[in-house]
Design a protein around this motif. Structure first.
Motif, short mmCIF file in Angstrom:
data_model
loop_
_atom_site.label_atom_id
_atom_site.label_comp_id
_atom_site.label_asym_id
_atom_site.label_seq_id
_atom_site.Cartn_x
_atom_site.Cartn_y
_atom_site.Cartn_z
N LEU A 1 0.83 -1.22 0.00
CA LEU A 1 0.00 0.00 0.00
C LEU A 1 0.86 1.26 0.00
O LEU A 1 0.58 2.20 -0.74
CB LEU A 1 -0.93 0.01 1.21
CG LEU A 1 -2.12 -0.93 1.15
CD1 LEU A 1 -2.84 -0.98 2.49
CD2 LEU A 1 -3.08 -0.51 0.05
N ALA A 2 1.89 1.26 0.83
CA ALA A 2 2.74 2.45 0.93
C ALA A 2 3.45 2.74 -0.39
O ALA A 2 3.52 3.89 -0.82
CB ALA A 2 3.76 2.27 2.05
N THR A 3 3.94 1.72 -1.04
CA THR A 3 4.67 1.96 -2.28
C THR A 3 3.72 2.23 -3.45
O THR A 3 4.06 2.98 -4.36
CB THR A 3 5.61 0.79 -2.62
OG1 THR A 3 4.86 -0.43 -2.65
CG2 THR A 3 6.72 0.69 -1.59
N GLU A 4 2.52 1.66 -3.42
CA GLU A 4 1.56 1.91 -4.49
C GLU A 4 0.97 3.32 -4.41
O GLU A 4 0.63 3.90 -5.43
CB GLU A 4 0.43 0.88 -4.45
CG GLU A 4 0.86 -0.50 -4.88
CD GLU A 4 -0.19 -1.56 -4.64
OE1 GLU A 4 0.04 -2.70 -5.09
OE2 GLU A 4 -1.22 -1.29 -3.99
N TRP A 5 0.84 3.84 -3.23
CA TRP A 5 0.23 5.15 -3.04
C TRP A 5 1.24 6.29 -3.11
O TRP A 5 0.88 7.44 -2.94
CB TRP A 5 -0.50 5.22 -1.70
CG TRP A 5 -1.74 4.42 -1.65
CD1 TRP A 5 -2.37 3.76 -2.67
CD2 TRP A 5 -2.53 4.16 -0.49
NE1 TRP A 5 -3.49 3.12 -2.23
CE2 TRP A 5 -3.61 3.35 -0.88
CE3 TRP A 5 -2.42 4.52 0.84
CZ2 TRP A 5 -4.58 2.91 0.00
CZ3 TRP A 5 -3.38 4.09 1.72
CH2 TRP A 5 -4.45 3.30 1.30
N SER A 6 2.48 5.97 -3.31
CA SER A 6 3.51 7.01 -3.33
C SER A 6 4.07 7.18 -4.74
O SER A 6 3.91 6.32 -5.59
CB SER A 6 4.64 6.65 -2.37
OG SER A 6 5.33 5.52 -2.84
N VAL A 7 4.74 8.29 -4.93
CA VAL A 7 5.47 8.46 -6.17
C VAL A 7 6.77 7.66 -6.07
O VAL A 7 7.26 7.40 -4.99
CB VAL A 7 5.75 9.96 -6.46
CG1 VAL A 7 4.46 10.70 -6.70
CG2 VAL A 7 6.54 10.59 -5.34
N ARG A 8 7.28 7.28 -7.17
CA ARG A 8 8.45 6.41 -7.20
C ARG A 8 9.64 6.96 -6.40
O ARG A 8 10.35 6.22 -5.74
CB ARG A 8 8.87 6.16 -8.65
CG ARG A 8 9.81 5.04 -8.84
CD ARG A 8 9.73 4.58 -10.30
NE ARG A 8 10.44 3.40 -10.61
CZ ARG A 8 10.07 2.17 -10.29
NH1 ARG A 8 9.00 1.97 -9.58
NH2 ARG A 8 10.76 1.13 -10.68
#
Length: 142
Positions: free
Chosen positions: A89-96
């Motif tokens: 969730l954290a990596t999907e909701w953030s910019v790269r």
């Protein structure tokens, strides 16, 4: 005493249960990640959280070492699943560009929570509580 006191056999049992917890943790992260792709992150996270609470309570109420070991091993899977979904969730909701920062924050957060359990264990021990009290306390916090 479920584990048999402070004997060498009890220490071996405790080490075995800890190993089983982490042996299930690894494969569960992969399985729960795939499951959350299929059913959604929220249902998978809620399922892992409910399983974690129930299994933690099961550990505290275990009538035998075999039941305790089984609950503890499965608890590793539930905790590993929650960690995997949190990371996804954290990596999907953030910019790269923020992924490294989020990964570091999550790992540090898990470590701080684990470190925060030490004073809880010390307080339980100081008031004469045993490991069952601590396990039950953790299951209620979840």
């Amino acid at each position: 005493e479920l584990l048999g006191g402070a004997t060498a056999e009890a220490k071996f049992k405790l080490a075995s249960v800890s190993s089983a917890f982490f042996a299930v943790w690894g494969p569960a992260t992969l399985a729960v990640s795939a499951l959350s792709d299929r059913v959604g992150r929220k249902p998978a996270m809620l399922g892992c959280a409910a399983a974690s609470s129930a299994l933690s309570f099961g550990c505290a109420a275990a009538p035998s070492f075999a039941v305790y070991a089984a609950c503890r091993a499965c608890l590793g899977g539930a905790v590993g699943g929650m960690g995997a979904i949190s990371y996804l969730l954290a990596t999907e909701w953030s910019v790269r560009a923020d992924a490294l920062l989020l990964t570091t924050a999550l790992m540090c957060g898990w470590s701080l929570v684990a470190a925060g359990l030490a004073p809880l264990a010390a307080a339980s021990s100081a008031r004469g509580g045993d490991w069952r009290d601590l396990q039950l306390t953790i299951s209620l916090i979840q």
